[in-house]
Design a protein around this motif. Structure first.
Motif, short mmCIF file in Angstrom:
data_model
loop_
_atom_site.label_atom_id
_atom_site.label_comp_id
_atom_site.label_asym_id
_atom_site.label_seq_id
_atom_site.Cartn_x
_atom_site.Cartn_y
_atom_site.Cartn_z
N GLY A 178 0.82 -1.20 0.00
CA GLY A 178 0.00 0.00 0.00
C GLY A 178 0.85 1.26 0.00
O GLY A 178 1.93 1.30 0.61
N VAL A 179 0.35 2.29 -0.68
CA VAL A 179 0.98 3.61 -0.64
C VAL A 179 -0.13 4.61 -0.31
O VAL A 179 -0.77 5.16 -1.20
N PRO A 180 -0.39 4.86 0.98
CA PRO A 180 -1.55 5.66 1.40
C PRO A 180 -1.26 7.16 1.35
O PRO A 180 -1.20 7.84 2.37
N LEU A 181 -1.14 7.68 0.14
CA LEU A 181 -0.78 9.09 -0.07
C LEU A 181 -1.79 9.74 -1.01
O LEU A 181 -2.09 9.18 -2.07
N ASP A 182 -2.30 10.90 -0.63
CA ASP A 182 -3.15 11.67 -1.56
C ASP A 182 -2.79 13.15 -1.56
O ASP A 182 -3.61 13.99 -1.95
N THR A 183 -1.56 13.47 -1.19
CA THR A 183 -1.12 14.87 -1.15
C THR A 183 -1.08 15.48 -2.55
O THR A 183 -1.14 16.70 -2.70
N ILE A 236 2.93 -6.92 2.12
CA ILE A 236 4.09 -6.39 2.85
C ILE A 236 3.80 -5.03 3.47
O ILE A 236 4.72 -4.28 3.80
N GLY A 237 2.52 -4.72 3.67
CA GLY A 237 2.16 -3.51 4.38
C GLY A 237 2.25 -2.26 3.52
O GLY A 237 2.15 -2.33 2.30
N ASP A 238 2.46 -1.12 4.17
CA ASP A 238 2.43 0.17 3.51
C ASP A 238 3.79 0.86 3.54
O ASP A 238 4.56 0.70 4.49
N VAL A 239 4.03 1.68 2.52
CA VAL A 239 5.17 2.58 2.54
C VAL A 239 4.86 3.70 3.53
O VAL A 239 3.76 4.27 3.54
N GLN A 243 9.32 14.59 -0.48
CA GLN A 243 9.94 13.59 0.40
C GLN A 243 9.22 12.26 0.28
O GLN A 243 9.84 11.20 0.27
N SER A 244 7.88 12.30 0.17
CA SER A 244 7.12 11.06 0.01
C SER A 244 7.54 10.33 -1.25
O SER A 244 7.68 9.10 -1.27
N CYS A 245 7.77 11.07 -2.32
CA CYS A 245 8.22 10.44 -3.56
C CYS A 245 9.57 9.77 -3.37
O CYS A 245 9.81 8.67 -3.88
N ARG A 246 10.44 10.39 -2.61
CA ARG A 246 11.74 9.77 -2.33
C ARG A 246 11.58 8.51 -1.50
O ARG A 246 12.25 7.49 -1.73
N LEU A 247 10.67 8.54 -0.52
CA LEU A 247 10.42 7.37 0.31
C LEU A 247 9.83 6.22 -0.51
O LEU A 247 10.20 5.06 -0.33
N ILE A 248 8.92 6.56 -1.41
CA ILE A 248 8.30 5.54 -2.27
C ILE A 248 9.36 4.92 -3.18
O ILE A 248 9.45 3.69 -3.32
N TYR A 292 4.86 7.70 -10.42
CA TYR A 292 6.13 8.30 -10.86
C TYR A 292 7.33 7.74 -10.09
O TYR A 292 8.25 7.17 -10.70
N PRO A 293 7.35 7.81 -8.75
CA PRO A 293 8.51 7.23 -8.06
C PRO A 293 8.58 5.71 -8.16
O PRO A 293 9.68 5.13 -8.13
N ILE A 294 7.42 5.05 -8.28
CA ILE A 294 7.46 3.60 -8.48
C ILE A 294 8.18 3.27 -9.79
O ILE A 294 9.05 2.40 -9.85
#
Length: 325
Positions: free
Chosen positions: A50-55, A97-100, A109-114, A139-141
């Motif tokens: 999961g990538v629970p981001l909507d920023t 495997i859970g969430d980023v 920063q979230s893009c870098r973490l992803i 994009y980061p994926i």
């Protein structure tokens, strides 16, 4: 009791979703298809993440809650694909495997973490099946995927091309991921198809950028009232045997079927057409998939997340190495 033993029914050396005949659906940890949860993708052939981001959302927020609701609705899914005969859990080792751990206050920063998280996933040889999150996350994926596989082909289902350059001065949001991917050479542009595109536009020629890059754009009105099986035969020829990524925005489906999304557009694809698209990817060299933009608070029925869960299962069923029973 009383049924003959059969390895495809009773046993597997892989992780298998528990049957509701033995374990009640509300019981247990809320993982994708009630699969085991692991800390990493090591040892797995495919992983739900999961990538629970909507920023990066431009209209209605809420896709950060998509992964959680998709997992909840996925408890209805079962082990085999009765329509195609696919037996993914007798073919591949799969887990959740859970969430980023993204930062909702800082999109770059979230893009870098992803990107870092997916470098680890694809670096282990695992194929990621991603639960979004808004479309920024692709994009980061793809940065991580292309780092391993080189420029990839793309089967992109969406109401929007997501090839804008910027909004309010920002170059990263859910309307720009594929523009940024082109900028960085992450896509094999002659092997990109965008299906279901529709809606009003700020530009009199809204598909010009995509077509100028060599993308094939299939507007939704070319899909109305017809099977997409012939289209997907052409797509398979276009993609050949080289790496392909599937990115499915739930707003590609008509909001009559999937209202729980942030930027709905009328007159979209049907769920049956969505299945034709994904099943039509069988045999391709798929190296990753995502299902994005499920915003569950706009659909109290849960049907949008249920559709998303089913589409992710269908993606799993067409991965390389999945056998049929």
């Amino acid at each position: 009791m009383g049924l003959p033993w059969h390895p495809a029914r009773w046993g597997s050396r892989f992780h298998v979703p528990p049957s509701a005949e033995a374990v009640a659906r509300p019981v247990g940890i809320c993982s994708m298809m009630k699969l085991p949860v692991q800390d990493s993708a090591v040892g797995l052939d495919a992983a739900f993440v999961g990538v629970p981001l909507d920023t990066g959302t431009s209209n209605r927020p809420g896709a950060r809650f998509g992964p959680r609701q998709i997992r909840a609705e996925s408890s209805l899914l079962r082990r085999f694909n009765g329509s195609t005969g696919a037996a993914p859990f007798d073919s591949l080792r799969v887990a959740d495997i859970g969430d980023v751990n993204v930062n909702p206050y800082n999109l770059p920063q979230s893009c870098r973490l992803i990107r870092g998280a997916f470098q680890d996933i694809v670096g282990s040889g695992c194929v990621p099946l991603t639960l979004g999150g808004d479309h920024t996350i692709t994009y980061p994926i793809l940065q991580a995927v292309a780092e391993r596989h080189g420029p990839v082909g793309l089967v992109h289902v969406d109401a929007h091309t997501d090839t804008a350059d910027r909004a309010l001065g920002e170059k990263i949001y859910h309307g720009t991921p594929f523009r940024r991917c082109v900028d960085e050479g992450l896509l094999d542009c002659g092997r990109v198809v965008q299906i279901g595109i529709r809606g009003s536009s700020y530009d009199p020629n809204p598909y010009k950028y995509s077509r100028d890059q060599g993308f094939r754009v299939v507007p939704a009105d070319e899909c109305w009232m017809r099977s997409l099986v012939p289209l997907m035969a052409e797509v398979r020829q276009q993609m050949r045997d080289r790496p392909v990524y599937i990115s499915f925005d739930i707003d590609g489906v008509d909001p009559a079927y999937a209202p729980g999304t942030g930027t709905p557009e009328v007159a979209g694809l049907t769920p049956a057409q969505a299945l034709e698209i994904i099943r039509g990817c069988k045999g391709l060299n798929i190296v990753g998939c995502d299902l994005v933009e499920v915003a569950p608070m706009y659909d109290v029925s849960g049907n949008t997340a249920l559709l998303g869960a089913n589409l992710l299962f269908e993606m799993l069923c067409v991965l390389p190495g999945v056998k049929t029973m």
